[in-house]
Structures are given as C-alpha cells and as structure tokens.
Design a protein around this motif. Structure first.
Motif, short mmCIF file in Angstrom:
data_model
loop_
_atom_site.label_atom_id
_atom_site.label_comp_id
_atom_site.label_asym_id
_atom_site.label_seq_id
_atom_site.Cartn_x
_atom_site.Cartn_y
_atom_site.Cartn_z
N ASP A 108 2.72 -0.34 -4.12
CA ASP A 108 2.21 0.85 -4.80
C ASP A 108 3.25 1.97 -4.85
O ASP A 108 2.91 3.14 -4.84
CB ASP A 108 0.91 1.34 -4.17
CG ASP A 108 1.07 1.86 -2.75
OD1 ASP A 108 2.15 1.65 -2.14
OD2 ASP A 108 0.11 2.46 -2.23
N SER A 109 4.52 1.58 -4.92
CA SER A 109 5.58 2.59 -5.08
C SER A 109 6.68 2.04 -5.96
O SER A 109 6.83 0.82 -6.11
CB SER A 109 6.15 3.02 -3.73
OG SER A 109 6.95 1.97 -3.18
N THR A 110 7.43 2.95 -6.55
CA THR A 110 8.64 2.60 -7.29
C THR A 110 9.81 2.80 -6.33
O THR A 110 9.62 3.01 -5.13
CB THR A 110 8.79 3.49 -8.53
OG1 THR A 110 8.95 4.85 -8.10
CG2 THR A 110 7.57 3.37 -9.43
N ALA A 111 11.03 2.78 -6.86
CA ALA A 111 12.20 2.94 -6.00
C ALA A 111 12.23 4.29 -5.31
O ALA A 111 12.84 4.42 -4.23
CB ALA A 111 13.48 2.76 -6.82
N ASP A 112 11.59 5.30 -5.87
CA ASP A 112 11.70 6.63 -5.28
C ASP A 112 10.40 7.43 -5.23
O ASP A 112 10.42 8.61 -4.89
CB ASP A 112 12.76 7.46 -6.02
CG ASP A 112 12.48 7.54 -7.52
OD1 ASP A 112 11.42 7.06 -7.97
OD2 ASP A 112 13.34 8.08 -8.24
N ALA A 113 9.27 6.81 -5.57
CA ALA A 113 8.03 7.60 -5.59
C ALA A 113 6.81 6.70 -5.45
O ALA A 113 6.85 5.51 -5.81
CB ALA A 113 7.93 8.40 -6.89
N MET A 114 5.74 7.28 -4.94
CA MET A 114 4.47 6.58 -4.88
C MET A 114 3.83 6.55 -6.27
O MET A 114 3.96 7.49 -7.05
CB MET A 114 3.51 7.29 -3.92
CG MET A 114 3.97 7.31 -2.47
SD MET A 114 4.11 5.64 -1.74
CE MET A 114 2.42 5.04 -1.89
N VAL A 115 3.15 5.45 -6.56
CA VAL A 115 2.35 5.35 -7.78
C VAL A 115 1.01 6.03 -7.52
O VAL A 115 0.45 5.95 -6.42
CB VAL A 115 2.14 3.87 -8.16
CG1 VAL A 115 1.21 3.73 -9.35
CG2 VAL A 115 3.49 3.20 -8.43
N ASP A 116 0.49 6.72 -8.52
CA ASP A 116 -0.82 7.35 -8.37
C ASP A 116 -1.84 6.33 -7.90
O ASP A 116 -1.91 5.20 -8.41
CB ASP A 116 -1.25 7.94 -9.72
CG ASP A 116 -2.65 8.52 -9.66
OD1 ASP A 116 -2.80 9.64 -9.13
OD2 ASP A 116 -3.59 7.83 -10.12
N VAL A 117 -2.65 6.71 -6.91
CA VAL A 117 -3.58 5.77 -6.29
C VAL A 117 -4.57 5.21 -7.30
O VAL A 117 -4.93 4.02 -7.24
CB VAL A 117 -4.30 6.44 -5.09
CG1 VAL A 117 -5.10 7.66 -5.53
CG2 VAL A 117 -5.19 5.43 -4.37
#
Length: 241
Positions: A108-117
């Motif tokens: 649930d994340s990209t290389a530098d950020a969380m994906v919206d839940v």
C-alpha cells in the motif's frame, strides 16, 4: 495446490513460516525442508533477474519467475507482487493464477509515499472480486516504513483491508514485542510479521498470536554474501570448498 490449502495454514498462535524463495532451486529447498508452502520475495527475485526492487522488474519476467517456482514444488505458492505492476485487478488475477500461484502480497505504498487507504481498499476489493476464493491476499501495511509509524494508523488500514477481502495483513517491519502484541490484539484477522534481527523468536511470535512469519529478502542476502565469499576465494587462488 489450492488457495484453500494455503488459507487454512494461517493459524493465529501456530504461524505459517515462510523462508522466502527467489528461484526454482530455493523453492524446492523450502519444500524439501518440510515447509508446507513457498513464498517468493520480490526484492530477491528482482536481484536474481538483474533489476532493482520497487517494481523495476518487468511484470512478465516476475510472473515467469513465479511460474518456475510453482512448477517446481507440490505445495502452495504465494507471490510477492509489490504494487501489482500497474495491472488492473482482473488482469493481475488472471496472469497470476496462470503461473500456478494461489496467493499474493500487495503493498500500500509507492517508492516514496503511502497510497490513500480508501484507494487501496478499493483495489484489494477489486482483486478479491476478480479472484473469488482462488487467491489468498496478504495485504501489506507499509506505515512502519513510509507512513506515520502510529499503531492507530496501521490498525485502521489493516481493518479496512480485511473488510475489503484480504485474508491476512502484513505490517512490514513491525517487530517490537509489545507493539506486535497490541497490533494482533486490535486487528480482527490473521497477521503476518517479517522476521529480522531484533524480532521476537518464532516461539514468542506464536505466543503473541501471529498467524504468518515471512523472512523477506534475508535468506537471499545471506546466500549471496556467501557466494561472493566463494568467488573471492577463487580470485585469490584459494579453494572455495
């Protein structure tokens, strides 16, 4: 082997132990050691194939590696598929099931950020709809590596993913004993813990109610370091054996 077989191995207090494999030979070694399932590790597979982790591996090559593992063993195989390599849920499920695997990890994340839940929960729900019961979904919770590191945030995500249809949740790098105990107590479903230095031992994790323990890329790193030492011995004119 079926997803139901793999699903049945997720028992809180009697965890499924997964020494992650990276190729057909290591997958066979896992089975031959008596483990009832095989899990691939995306970081290790990427390195073996000559790519960087973080979805640097072309999806066809990653799935081909998973297929080789699945063909090599007689136990269920679950694949680490990172963020899904940009595939829509239906295509992801179709192509994964074609490899012979019956489970997957999804981050649930990209290389530098969380994906919206909510976005991630919707994605997992779509994967579940496409797969039916044919796939065991292990939903990774990355808040301890890229998010707030707050248990409340991790638990909220875990609950949302279980409600969306995930079979298990994976708060990667969570390893402090009291925090593991609290997380397991608050989450209404099976919990996967990454085993690494400083993590409670397997007996302790079982006592805490953990249902699955993964070794990630650790075994591959150790095997690679050993191979490097053998090659260095040859380069220095010494016997590697």
């Amino acid at each position: 082997m079926t997803a139901e077989t793999l699903r049945s191995l997720h028992i809180p207090g009697k965890p499924l132990i997964l020494p992650n494999a990276w190729d057909a030979a290591s997958a066979r070694a896992v089975q031959e050691a008596g483990f009832p399932a095989v899990a691939s590790g995306s970081h290790a597979v990427a390195e073996v194939l000559g790519y960087d982790d973080g979805e640097g591996t072309p999806v066809a090559e990653m799935l081909a590696a998973v297929a080789r593992m699945a063909r090599s063993v007689d136990v269920p195989v679950t694949a680490d598929l990172e963020r899904g390599y940009g595939l829509d849920p239906a295509e992801l499920v179709e192509r994964l099931l074609a490899t012979g695997a019956v489970g997957c990890n999804l981050e649930d994340s990209t290389a530098d950020a969380m994906v919206d839940v909510h976005r991630q929960a919707d994605y997992l729900a779509a994967v579940r709809q496409a797969a039916g019961d044919a796939l065991v979904i292990n939903a990774r919770v990355d808040t301890y590596v890229r998010g707030t590191r707050e248990r409340a945030d991790a638990v909220a995500r875990a609950k949302a993913y279980l409600e969306a249809g995930a079979d298990c949740v994976y708060p990667i790098t969570l390893g402090e004993r009291e925090e593991v105990a609290a997380f397991v107590a608050e989450v209404p479903g099976p919990v996967n813990i990454l085993f690494r230095p400083g993590t409670p031992d397997l007996a302790d994790l079982a006592e805490l109610g953990v249902a699955r323990v993964s070794y990630g890329g650790g075994l591959h790193r150790a095997a690679h370091h050993y191979a490097v030492s053998l090659i260095a011995a040859v380069a220095e004119g010494r016997s590697p054996y």
